[in-house]
Design a protein around this motif. Structure first.
Motif, mmCIF file in Angstrom:
data_model
loop_
_atom_site.group_PDB
_atom_site.id
_atom_site.type_symbol
_atom_site.label_atom_id
_atom_site.label_comp_id
_atom_site.label_asym_id
_atom_site.label_seq_id
_atom_site.Cartn_x
_atom_site.Cartn_y
_atom_site.Cartn_z
ATOM 1 N N GLU A 1 0.851 -1.191 0.000
ATOM 2 C CA GLU A 1 0.000 0.000 0.000
ATOM 3 C C GLU A 1 0.887 1.241 0.000
ATOM 4 O OE1 GLU A 1 -3.338 0.240 -0.304
ATOM 5 O OE2 GLU A 1 -3.219 -1.913 -0.650
ATOM 6 N N VAL A 2 0.390 2.307 -0.570
ATOM 7 C CA VAL A 2 1.140 3.566 -0.609
ATOM 8 C C VAL A 2 1.305 4.071 0.825
ATOM 9 C CG1 VAL A 2 1.160 5.927 -1.455
ATOM 10 C CG2 VAL A 2 0.205 4.105 -2.877
ATOM 11 N N PRO A 3 2.541 4.247 1.282
ATOM 12 C CA PRO A 3 2.743 4.729 2.653
ATOM 13 C C PRO A 3 2.322 6.190 2.799
ATOM 14 C CG PRO A 3 4.847 4.509 1.522
ATOM 15 C CD PRO A 3 3.801 3.991 0.592
ATOM 16 N N PRO A 4 1.949 6.587 4.001
ATOM 17 C CA PRO A 4 1.476 7.959 4.206
ATOM 18 C C PRO A 4 2.523 9.031 3.926
ATOM 19 C CG PRO A 4 1.526 6.732 6.294
ATOM 20 C CD PRO A 4 1.888 5.783 5.208
ATOM 21 N N HIS A 5 3.811 8.706 4.010
ATOM 22 C CA HIS A 5 4.855 9.710 3.780
ATOM 23 C C HIS A 5 5.213 9.848 2.294
ATOM 24 C CE1 HIS A 5 7.031 5.905 4.263
ATOM 25 N NE2 HIS A 5 7.852 6.405 3.365
ATOM 26 N N ALA A 6 4.677 8.993 1.432
ATOM 27 C CA ALA A 6 4.953 9.105 -0.010
ATOM 28 C C ALA A 6 4.268 10.353 -0.556
ATOM 29 C CB ALA A 6 4.464 7.864 -0.741
ATOM 30 N N VAL A 7 4.908 11.004 -1.501
ATOM 31 C CA VAL A 7 4.365 12.246 -2.051
ATOM 32 C C VAL A 7 4.008 12.070 -3.529
ATOM 33 C CG1 VAL A 7 5.513 13.779 -0.425
ATOM 34 C CG2 VAL A 7 6.691 13.134 -2.507
ATOM 35 N N LEU A 8 3.016 12.803 -3.951
ATOM 36 C CA LEU A 8 2.524 12.738 -5.324
ATOM 37 C C LEU A 8 3.539 13.352 -6.281
ATOM 38 C CD1 LEU A 8 0.051 12.097 -7.174
ATOM 39 C CD2 LEU A 8 -0.667 14.457 -6.789
ATOM 40 N N VAL A 9 3.757 12.684 -7.400
ATOM 41 C CA VAL A 9 4.601 13.214 -8.460
ATOM 42 C C VAL A 9 3.759 13.213 -9.725
ATOM 43 C CG1 VAL A 9 5.631 10.993 -9.121
ATOM 44 C CG2 VAL A 9 6.877 13.083 -9.553
ATOM 45 N N ARG A 10 3.989 14.196 -10.591
ATOM 46 C CA ARG A 10 3.166 14.273 -11.803
ATOM 47 C C ARG A 10 3.979 14.791 -12.974
ATOM 48 N NH1 ARG A 10 -0.658 19.018 -9.494
ATOM 49 N NH2 ARG A 10 1.001 20.458 -9.033
ATOM 50 N N TYR A 11 3.397 14.641 -14.146
ATOM 51 C CA TYR A 11 4.003 15.139 -15.367
ATOM 52 C C TYR A 11 2.894 15.722 -16.230
ATOM 53 C CZ TYR A 11 5.902 15.470 -19.995
ATOM 54 O OH TYR A 11 6.274 15.966 -21.215
ATOM 55 N N ARG A 12 3.166 16.890 -16.791
ATOM 56 C CA ARG A 12 2.215 17.533 -17.702
ATOM 57 C C ARG A 12 2.975 17.951 -18.956
ATOM 58 N NH1 ARG A 12 -2.647 20.120 -15.796
ATOM 59 N NH2 ARG A 12 -2.232 21.392 -17.604
ATOM 60 N N PRO A 13 2.535 17.497 -20.133
ATOM 61 C CA PRO A 13 3.231 17.867 -21.365
ATOM 62 C C PRO A 13 3.277 19.372 -21.615
ATOM 63 C CG PRO A 13 1.646 16.133 -21.782
ATOM 64 C CD PRO A 13 1.435 16.586 -20.377
ATOM 65 N N ASP A 14 2.297 20.108 -21.098
ATOM 66 C CA ASP A 14 2.278 21.560 -21.308
ATOM 67 C C ASP A 14 3.004 22.316 -20.195
ATOM 68 O OD1 ASP A 14 0.391 20.881 -19.411
ATOM 69 O OD2 ASP A 14 -1.056 22.381 -20.039
ATOM 70 N N GLY A 15 3.620 21.573 -19.271
ATOM 71 C CA GLY A 15 4.375 22.190 -18.182
ATOM 72 C C GLY A 15 5.860 22.037 -18.418
ATOM 73 N N PRO A 16 6.639 22.019 -17.327
ATOM 74 C CA PRO A 16 8.086 21.849 -17.492
ATOM 75 C C PRO A 16 8.412 20.468 -18.067
ATOM 76 C CG PRO A 16 7.466 21.978 -15.158
ATOM 77 C CD PRO A 16 6.225 22.195 -15.955
ATOM 78 N N PRO A 17 9.571 20.306 -18.698
ATOM 79 C CA PRO A 17 9.917 19.037 -19.340
ATOM 80 C C PRO A 17 10.451 17.982 -18.368
ATOM 81 C CG PRO A 17 11.656 20.601 -19.724
ATOM 82 C CD PRO A 17 10.565 21.338 -18.982
ATOM 83 N N THR A 18 9.911 17.958 -17.148
ATOM 84 C CA THR A 18 10.318 17.005 -16.129
ATOM 85 C C THR A 18 9.104 16.557 -15.338
ATOM 86 O OG1 THR A 18 10.646 18.735 -14.475
ATOM 87 C CG2 THR A 18 12.573 18.118 -15.791
ATOM 88 N N PHE A 19 9.273 15.495 -14.575
ATOM 89 C CA PHE A 19 8.280 15.132 -13.570
ATOM 90 C C PHE A 19 8.468 16.115 -12.426
ATOM 91 C CE2 PHE A 19 8.334 11.398 -16.093
ATOM 92 C CZ PHE A 19 7.127 10.748 -15.878
ATOM 93 N N THR A 20 7.384 16.448 -11.729
ATOM 94 C CA THR A 20 7.483 17.436 -10.649
ATOM 95 C C THR A 20 6.686 16.996 -9.429
ATOM 96 O OG1 THR A 20 5.577 18.677 -11.462
ATOM 97 C CG2 THR A 20 7.747 19.389 -12.240
ATOM 98 N N LEU A 21 7.063 17.571 -8.290
ATOM 99 C CA LEU A 21 6.262 17.439 -7.081
ATOM 100 C C LEU A 21 5.129 18.459 -7.178
ATOM 101 C CD1 LEU A 21 9.108 17.178 -4.401
ATOM 102 C CD2 LEU A 21 7.831 15.319 -5.494
ATOM 103 N N ALA A 22 4.207 18.413 -6.232
ATOM 104 C CA ALA A 22 3.056 19.321 -6.263
ATOM 105 C C ALA A 22 3.460 20.792 -6.258
ATOM 106 C CB ALA A 22 2.131 19.026 -5.089
ATOM 107 N N ASP A 23 4.605 21.113 -5.625
ATOM 108 C CA ASP A 23 5.049 22.516 -5.570
ATOM 109 C C ASP A 23 5.854 22.941 -6.796
ATOM 110 O OD1 ASP A 23 7.483 21.252 -5.188
ATOM 111 O OD2 ASP A 23 7.886 22.169 -3.238
#
Length: 118
Positions: free
Chosen positions: A45-67
């Motif tokens: 199961e996803v542990p509570p301390h794990a943080v969301l990471v995302r990627y958006r093609p119209d955003g920066p050319p990297t995966f990013t954290l929420a901030d």
């Protein structure tokens, strides 16, 4: 190759292919150009301390954290229908500013050495 709804990967590197990203942006269509590479391990199961990471093609050319902090990898990634969550994210190092010295004008063009005494 099998398809799964959820998987845990260890020693993960995030990759974004620039050409695919550009094509997706130019054509306005999604394509597979950003992904996580790692070693599959047993599901937890996803542990509570794990943080969301995302990627958006119209955003920066990297995966990013929420901030918006760029992420290049992680010790462990939980890929689930609710999102991608990372443990111990490896952040992208800030690129040092490159300072260039201005070119000096020599006033003369470079010429090949002349042969002989002429």
């Amino acid at each position: 190759m099998a398809r799964v709804q959820s998987i845990v990967l260890e020693e993960v590197t995030f990759r974004v292919r620039a050409g695919g990203r550009l094509r997706a942006w130019q054509m306005g269509q999604r394509n597979v150009h950003a992904f996580a590479c790692g070693r599959p391990c047993s599901w937890e199961e996803v542990p509570p301390h794990a943080v969301l990471v995302r990627y958006r093609p119209d955003g920066p050319p990297t995966f990013t954290l929420a901030d918006g902090t760029p992420v290049v990898g992680a010790s462990r990634v939980y890929l689930a229908p609710t999102g991608a969550f990372v443990e111990a994210p490896q952040l992208q190092e800030a690129k040092a500013a490159v300072t260039r010295q201005p070119r000096r004008s020599q006033g003369t063009a470079l010429r090949p050495p002349q042969q002989g005494g002429a």
